[in-house]
Design a protein around this motif. Structure first.
Motif, PDB file in Angstrom:
ATOM      1  N   THR A 127     -11.429  42.524  52.303  1.00 41.65           N
ATOM      2  CA  THR A 127     -12.653  43.258  51.984  1.00 41.65           C
ATOM      3  C   THR A 127     -13.159  42.905  50.594  1.00 41.65           C
ATOM      4  N   ILE A 171      -8.612  49.913  54.886  1.00 41.41           N
ATOM      5  CA  ILE A 171      -8.447  48.508  54.514  1.00 41.41           C
ATOM      6  C   ILE A 171      -7.099  48.348  53.835  1.00 41.41           C
ATOM      7  N   THR A 174      -7.995  43.918  49.178  1.00 42.65           N
ATOM      8  CA  THR A 174      -9.317  43.831  48.569  1.00 42.65           C
ATOM      9  C   THR A 174      -9.187  43.341  47.132  1.00 42.65           C
TER      10      THR A 174
END
Length: 321
Positions: A127, A171, A174
């Motif tokens: 992400t 998620i 990232t």
């Protein structure tokens, strides 16, 4: 969405800053590629100072950086604050960078139970902040260096919003900015860890403008760049200047006090870590190397011409001793 981002969006709405509203011919629209928050407060202050010196500006903040860049490329706005390298070669001189404002002091973050190294991320979802953003550039560089390819690419604007997604398990990998990395590791260091990142941070946020607007407004461009350079110099000597200016101007008054109370601490850390660092020709060289490796610029970095991407005269004038 975090409370900080919600209040920032409410503030932007309260200001009524929309590009769809008709503006006076002399008013320059400024597209900020982020929400108005403590992190972008210094930029808003510099713009206010420029307005006080006669530069008629109206700022719009965007939740997605690529939308702000597109607004400038398409002519809806004259000035932008974002990282436009990914589209600059295709736009054929439509925009030029004026001054680098922040550097990419970001950290790759993963859920420990799922990933231990970059190799574990091969074929896995990752992400980023936005398409063509600095976070995606960092991811591209590290994937290339590690010999991996990401699976599905997801985009959530704002490091604070990505923290929420991490904590909720939405998620697992990232890239976060400095302040939010520290917050996450303090809250859940048992669940998350950092991976190695790039050690030559390039520009993250850049003040740029349409070339046609620059050509017709050289005096305004000089004032605009000067105000950013001056404030950034003041910030290096005294990070508390940002909170002083915020209170003086009544900015971000709709944000919770527990957030605005951390303004000085945020800028003190940012200055110390090299996050808020103005740059011109020096920034261009490192940017070419970084964004070429990231695939957002084509061609040999050493052969790219600074003048094709930057209009340096105002910055050089502002920094001349």
């Amino acid at each position: 969405m975090s409370r900080m981002s919600i209040y920032a969006l409410m503030l932007a709405a309260g200001l009524g800053a929309t590009l769809s509203a008709p503006a006076a011919a002399q008013t320059a629209q400024v597209a900020l590629g982020d929400t108005l928050s403590v992190e972008t407060l210094a930029m808003a202050i510099a713009l206010e100072r420029a307005k006080e010196r006669g530069v008629d500006l109206k700022m719009t903040s965007f939740a997605k950086e690529d939308l702000a860049i597109q607004a400038v490329i398409s002519g809806q706005a004259e000035i932008g604050i974002a990282t436009p390298y990914a589209v600059m070669q295709k736009s054929k001189g439509t925009v030029k960078n004026l001054v680098s404002l922040t550097r990419l002091v970001f950290f790759p973050i993963v859920e420990k139970a799922t990933y231990k190294s970059w190799k574990d991320l091969n074929g896995q979802p990752f992400t980023f902040h936005a398409r063509g953003s600095g976070t995606e550039a960092i991811g591209n560089i590290m994937a290339k260096r590690q010999g991996i390819q990401f699976g599905q690419r997801n985009y959530i604007a704002g490091s604070d919003n990505r923290i929420v997604a991490l904590m909720n398990g939405q998620i697992k990998a990232t890239i976060l900015d400095l302040a939010n990395t520290k917050i996450l590791l303090e809250k859940a260091g048992d669940r998350f860890a950092t991976l190695p990142g790039v050690d030559n941070p390039a520009s993250d946020e850049i003040l740029f403008a349409r070339t046609d607007w620059i050509d017709k407004n050289k005096d305004k461009v000089d004032i605009l760049v000067k105000e950013f350079v001056t404030l950034w110099d003041e910030m290096q000597k005294n990070p508390a200047i940002i909170e002083t200016e915020r209170v003086k101007r009544g900015m971000l008054k709709d944000l919770p006090k527990e957030i605005t109370d951390k303004t000085t601490a945020f800028y003190t850390t940012g200055v110390k870590e090299g996050l808020y660092k103005a740059g011109g020709g020096d920034a261009a060289k490192s940017d070419f190397e970084f964004y070429s490796e990231a695939g957002q610029l084509t061609g040999n970095a050493a052969e790219l011409k600074v003048d094709d991407f930057w209009y340096l005269a105002p910055y050089d004038k502002a920094t001349k001793k």
